[in-house]
Design a protein around this motif. Structure first.
Motif, PDB file in Angstrom:
ATOM      1  N   ARG A  50      70.738  37.693  63.346  1.00 21.04           N
ATOM      2  CA  ARG A  50      70.478  37.085  64.557  1.00 21.04           C
ATOM      3  C   ARG A  50      70.000  35.886  64.593  1.00 21.04           C
ATOM      4  NH1 ARG A  50      66.072  36.608  67.186  1.00 21.04           N
ATOM      5  NH2 ARG A  50      64.953  38.425  66.079  1.00 21.04           N
ATOM      6  N   GLU A  51      68.766  35.565  63.610  1.00 23.72           N
ATOM      7  CA  GLU A  51      68.115  34.183  63.649  1.00 23.72           C
ATOM      8  C   GLU A  51      69.314  33.512  63.086  1.00 23.72           C
ATOM      9  OE1 GLU A  51      65.691  32.931  64.652  1.00 23.72           O
ATOM     10  OE2 GLU A  51      64.472  34.658  65.501  1.00 23.72           O
ATOM     11  N   GLU A  54      71.526  32.322  65.578  1.00 21.17           N
ATOM     12  CA  GLU A  54      70.851  31.469  66.699  1.00 21.17           C
ATOM     13  C   GLU A  54      70.573  30.231  66.234  1.00 21.17           C
ATOM     14  OE1 GLU A  54      68.679  35.102  69.131  1.00 21.17           O
ATOM     15  OE2 GLU A  54      67.534  33.739  67.852  1.00 21.17           O
ATOM     16  N   GLU A  55      69.977  30.184  65.051  1.00 23.18           N
ATOM     17  CA  GLU A  55      69.436  28.475  64.394  1.00 23.18           C
ATOM     18  C   GLU A  55      70.280  27.757  64.089  1.00 23.18           C
ATOM     19  OE1 GLU A  55      66.142  28.725  62.030  1.00 23.18           O
ATOM     20  OE2 GLU A  55      64.856  29.803  63.691  1.00 23.18           O
ATOM     21  N   GLY A  57      73.921  28.261  64.472  1.00 17.31           N
ATOM     22  CA  GLY A  57      75.267  27.903  65.150  1.00 17.31           C
ATOM     23  C   GLY A  57      76.465  28.392  64.450  1.00 17.31           C
ATOM     24  N   HIS A 102      71.907  21.379  65.907  1.00 15.09           N
ATOM     25  CA  HIS A 102      72.237  22.466  66.805  1.00 15.09           C
ATOM     26  C   HIS A 102      70.891  22.804  67.312  1.00 15.09           C
ATOM     27  CE1 HIS A 102      73.939  26.396  67.965  1.00 15.09           C
ATOM     28  NE2 HIS A 102      72.733  26.774  67.701  1.00 15.09           N
ATOM     29  N   GLU A 104      68.050  25.363  68.977  1.00 18.87           N
ATOM     30  CA  GLU A 104      67.577  26.670  69.142  1.00 18.87           C
ATOM     31  C   GLU A 104      67.362  26.908  70.437  1.00 18.87           C
ATOM     32  OE1 GLU A 104      66.467  29.995  69.246  1.00 18.87           O
ATOM     33  OE2 GLU A 104      66.185  29.760  67.239  1.00 18.87           O
ATOM     34  N   THR A 106      66.113  29.525  72.093  1.00 19.04           N
ATOM     35  CA  THR A 106      65.180  30.717  72.544  1.00 19.04           C
ATOM     36  C   THR A 106      63.951  30.457  71.359  1.00 19.04           C
ATOM     37  OG1 THR A 106      66.390  32.470  70.968  1.00 19.04           O
ATOM     38  CG2 THR A 106      66.686  32.276  73.481  1.00 19.04           C
TER      39      THR A 106
END
Length: 149
Positions: A50-51, A54-55, A57, A102, A104, A106
């Motif tokens: 997930r990270e 998310e971080e 892209g 990119h 982040e 959240t």
């Protein structure tokens, strides 16, 4: 010591280089690797995937190999903080951009999006330039051959 937080860090490699990022809006922040905080009930592997997405892209890596788990201690506001860090290796293939921005969306603790500028560093430079103890498990990658693409 009971950890204050559980974190994941991802050493993404491509052509004998490590993916790192800085924060162009915060030039005093040290270089980092993708990672973040595990959510309640989330496994380290799921958090790392997930990270990473998310971080960076980028699409999720085809494989994610656990490397190590250890505690990282530091002082903040006069108090010792302990983060239990779960390190992973993601070996990327194919063509990759040399650098990109990119956001982040959240960030930990909420707040507005944070811009990250990603680029590739050789391992020796990463050992010297990564901050916040993020270089601590880089030596484990010497056992991970990188593909020549």
């Amino acid at each position: 010591m009971t950890p204050d937080a559980h974190k994941v860090l991802i050493y993404a490699t491509w052509r004998d280089h490590l993916l790192v990022f800085d924060e162009p809006d915060f030039p005093d922040v040290d270089l980092q690797v993708p990672g973040g905080t595990m959510e309640p009930g989330e496994s380290p592997e799921d958090a790392a995937l997930r990270e990473f997405v998310e971080e960076t892209g980028l699409a999720p890596p085809a494989s994610l190999r656990p490397l190590a788990t250890h505690d990282y201690r530091f002082m903040k506001d006069g108090r010792q903080i302990c983060h239990r860090r779960h390190y992973f290796h993601a070996q990327l293939s194919g063509e990759q951009r040399e650098t990109w921005l990119h956001a982040e969306m959240t960030p930990d603790g909420g707040g507005p999006p944070i811009r990250f500028r990603f680029f590739w560093l050789g391992f020796d430079a990463a050992l010297r330039r990564l901050g916040y103890g993020m270089e601590d498990s880089l030596g484990l990658l010497r056992d991970c051959p990188s593909p020549r693409v």
